[in-house]
Motif scaffolding. Sequence first.
Motif, PDB file in Angstrom:
ATOM      1  N   PRO A 114     -10.272 -12.087 -38.439  1.00 38.28           N
ATOM      2  CA  PRO A 114     -11.047 -10.874 -38.130  1.00 38.28           C
ATOM      3  C   PRO A 114     -10.146  -9.792 -37.536  1.00 38.28           C
ATOM      4  CG  PRO A 114     -12.070 -12.850 -37.199  1.00 38.28           C
ATOM      5  CD  PRO A 114     -10.697 -13.247 -37.643  1.00 38.28           C
ATOM      6  N   GLU A 115     -10.432  -8.548 -37.849  1.00 34.87           N
ATOM      7  CA  GLU A 115      -9.621  -7.451 -37.329  1.00 34.87           C
ATOM      8  C   GLU A 115      -9.817  -7.262 -35.824  1.00 34.87           C
ATOM      9  OE1 GLU A 115      -9.719  -3.796 -39.484  1.00 34.87           O
ATOM     10  OE2 GLU A 115      -9.995  -4.773 -41.414  1.00 34.87           O
ATOM     11  N   ASP A 116     -10.956  -7.705 -35.314  1.00 38.30           N
ATOM     12  CA  ASP A 116     -11.280  -7.461 -33.901  1.00 38.30           C
ATOM     13  C   ASP A 116     -11.130  -8.699 -33.022  1.00 38.30           C
ATOM     14  OD1 ASP A 116     -13.355  -8.873 -34.978  1.00 38.30           O
ATOM     15  OD2 ASP A 116     -14.952  -7.636 -34.138  1.00 38.30           O
ATOM     16  N   LYS A 117     -10.467  -9.746 -33.536  1.00 36.88           N
ATOM     17  CA  LYS A 117     -10.303 -10.974 -32.765  1.00 36.88           C
ATOM     18  C   LYS A 117      -8.849 -11.423 -32.815  1.00 36.88           C
ATOM     19  CE  LYS A 117     -12.198 -15.640 -32.214  1.00 36.88           C
ATOM     20  NZ  LYS A 117     -13.156 -16.637 -32.739  1.00 36.88           N
ATOM     21  N   LYS A 118      -8.323 -11.842 -31.667  1.00 39.36           N
ATOM     22  CA  LYS A 118      -6.935 -12.274 -31.602  1.00 39.36           C
ATOM     23  C   LYS A 118      -6.799 -13.702 -32.119  1.00 39.36           C
ATOM     24  CE  LYS A 118      -2.998 -12.864 -28.471  1.00 39.36           C
ATOM     25  NZ  LYS A 118      -2.500 -12.725 -27.076  1.00 39.36           N
ATOM     26  N   PHE A 119      -6.102 -13.875 -33.210  1.00 41.14           N
ATOM     27  CA  PHE A 119      -5.809 -15.190 -33.772  1.00 41.14           C
ATOM     28  C   PHE A 119      -4.355 -15.544 -33.484  1.00 41.14           C
ATOM     29  CE2 PHE A 119      -9.812 -15.697 -35.404  1.00 41.14           C
ATOM     30  CZ  PHE A 119      -9.944 -16.567 -36.475  1.00 41.14           C
ATOM     31  N   ASN A 120      -4.113 -16.830 -33.363  1.00 42.32           N
ATOM     32  CA  ASN A 120      -2.752 -17.335 -33.201  1.00 42.32           C
ATOM     33  C   ASN A 120      -2.331 -17.908 -34.553  1.00 42.32           C
ATOM     34  OD1 ASN A 120      -0.492 -17.691 -31.626  1.00 42.32           O
ATOM     35  ND2 ASN A 120      -1.118 -19.685 -30.814  1.00 42.32           N
ATOM     36  N   ARG A 184      -1.012 -24.539 -30.135  1.00 34.15           N
ATOM     37  CA  ARG A 184      -1.958 -24.704 -31.242  1.00 34.15           C
ATOM     38  C   ARG A 184      -2.270 -23.353 -31.880  1.00 34.15           C
ATOM     39  NH1 ARG A 184      -4.471 -29.683 -32.149  1.00 34.15           N
ATOM     40  NH2 ARG A 184      -3.758 -31.255 -30.641  1.00 34.15           N
ATOM     41  N   PHE A 185      -2.657 -23.418 -33.152  1.00 31.11           N
ATOM     42  CA  PHE A 185      -2.825 -22.202 -33.945  1.00 31.11           C
ATOM     43  C   PHE A 185      -4.175 -22.214 -34.662  1.00 31.11           C
ATOM     44  CE2 PHE A 185       1.609 -23.150 -33.429  1.00 31.11           C
ATOM     45  CZ  PHE A 185       2.168 -21.924 -33.097  1.00 31.11           C
ATOM     46  N   ASP A 186      -4.663 -21.019 -34.913  1.00 31.23           N
ATOM     47  CA  ASP A 186      -5.906 -20.868 -35.669  1.00 31.23           C
ATOM     48  C   ASP A 186      -5.646 -20.936 -37.170  1.00 31.23           C
ATOM     49  OD1 ASP A 186      -7.687 -20.225 -33.347  1.00 31.23           O
ATOM     50  OD2 ASP A 186      -6.285 -18.540 -33.175  1.00 31.23           O
ATOM     51  N   ILE A 187      -4.467 -20.470 -37.563  1.00 30.49           N
ATOM     52  CA  ILE A 187      -4.076 -20.497 -38.974  1.00 30.49           C
ATOM     53  C   ILE A 187      -2.586 -20.833 -39.063  1.00 30.49           C
ATOM     54  CG2 ILE A 187      -3.673 -19.088 -41.047  1.00 30.49           C
ATOM     55  CD1 ILE A 187      -6.179 -17.585 -40.492  1.00 30.49           C
ATOM     56  N   ILE A 188      -2.265 -21.743 -39.973  1.00 30.34           N
ATOM     57  CA  ILE A 188      -0.867 -22.020 -40.317  1.00 30.34           C
ATOM     58  C   ILE A 188      -0.684 -21.686 -41.784  1.00 30.34           C
ATOM     59  CG2 ILE A 188       0.913 -23.785 -40.544  1.00 30.34           C
ATOM     60  CD1 ILE A 188      -0.431 -25.313 -38.270  1.00 30.34           C
ATOM     61  N   VAL A 189       0.302 -20.855 -42.081  1.00 30.77           N
ATOM     62  CA  VAL A 189       0.607 -20.475 -43.459  1.00 30.77           C
ATOM     63  C   VAL A 189       2.024 -20.895 -43.788  1.00 30.77           C
ATOM     64  CG1 VAL A 189      -0.992 -18.513 -43.484  1.00 30.77           C
ATOM     65  CG2 VAL A 189       1.372 -18.163 -42.774  1.00 30.77           C
TER      66      VAL A 189
END
Length: 284
Positions: A114-120, A184-189
């Motif tokens: 999301p553009e308005d949420k901080k992701f790790n 820990r991460f919300d997304i790993i690419v």
Amino acid sequence: MAHLRNLIACARNRLVEKLAYDQTEARIEVRALLAHALGDVSHAWLIAHEEDLIQPDVRDRFESLLARRIDGEPIAYITGKREFFGLDLKVTPDTLIPRPDTETLVEAALAKIPEDKKFNVLDLGTGTGAIALAIAINRPISQITAVDRSEKALAIAKQNGTTLNVSNTRFLLSNWFSSINDERFDIIVSNPPYIEATDPHLHQDDLRFEPLSALASGIDGLDDIRKIIETSKQFLNADGWLMLEHGYNQADQVSALLSIAGFQDIYSTKDLAGILRVTSGCLK
């Protein structure tokens, strides 16, 4: 001295003859090389100055660049740059050349952030930093960690981050997860190596100039993908996503590996050519 227009025409015909290009492909590459020989002028400048006479030193420089291309050296290594997701990136033979197919991975990740949420977000095997920086620029409140086991590649990624004035990305020297510790991460690419080690294409055309360690991964090309899938479970938050680029015929295999590892909501995304290029799974 030759006019710019004539120099372009002659060079274009040489690429058509030597590399079996069509006229359009040859024209694009000739203009890129000539722009670089002239000090990285714009394509608009080339069009506006087609009737200019070319000085001997410029012609010699251009002919040297053209010879390297005819020998098979990639344009990106000759000019030292490549455009990716609208970003101008520095590229060297220590890094894999960013490709349009990989933009599919960036788009898949951005769709989850999301553009308005901080992701790790973690980018494994960052190379030039292309994926990490594209995500960082498009999601400025998120935090991106970009890792690579190559010090030379990581140095290029850092340079690109500085040039692009990106402040929400950190760069770590790490063999996949080795330097991540307990984060820990919300997304790993990742765009990991995924070509079969015995694939003859590794020694042909552009690929023979690129770092083998960034291309090949075991007998079936999936060794690194297996490692990433299994280890990533220790570093993903609940409902976190693992998103992997892979070969044109590997979507089913990667989906199966994700499923065996306990990932859910698994799906694959097509690239611009309609090939299943990215497979993603969620860790519940």
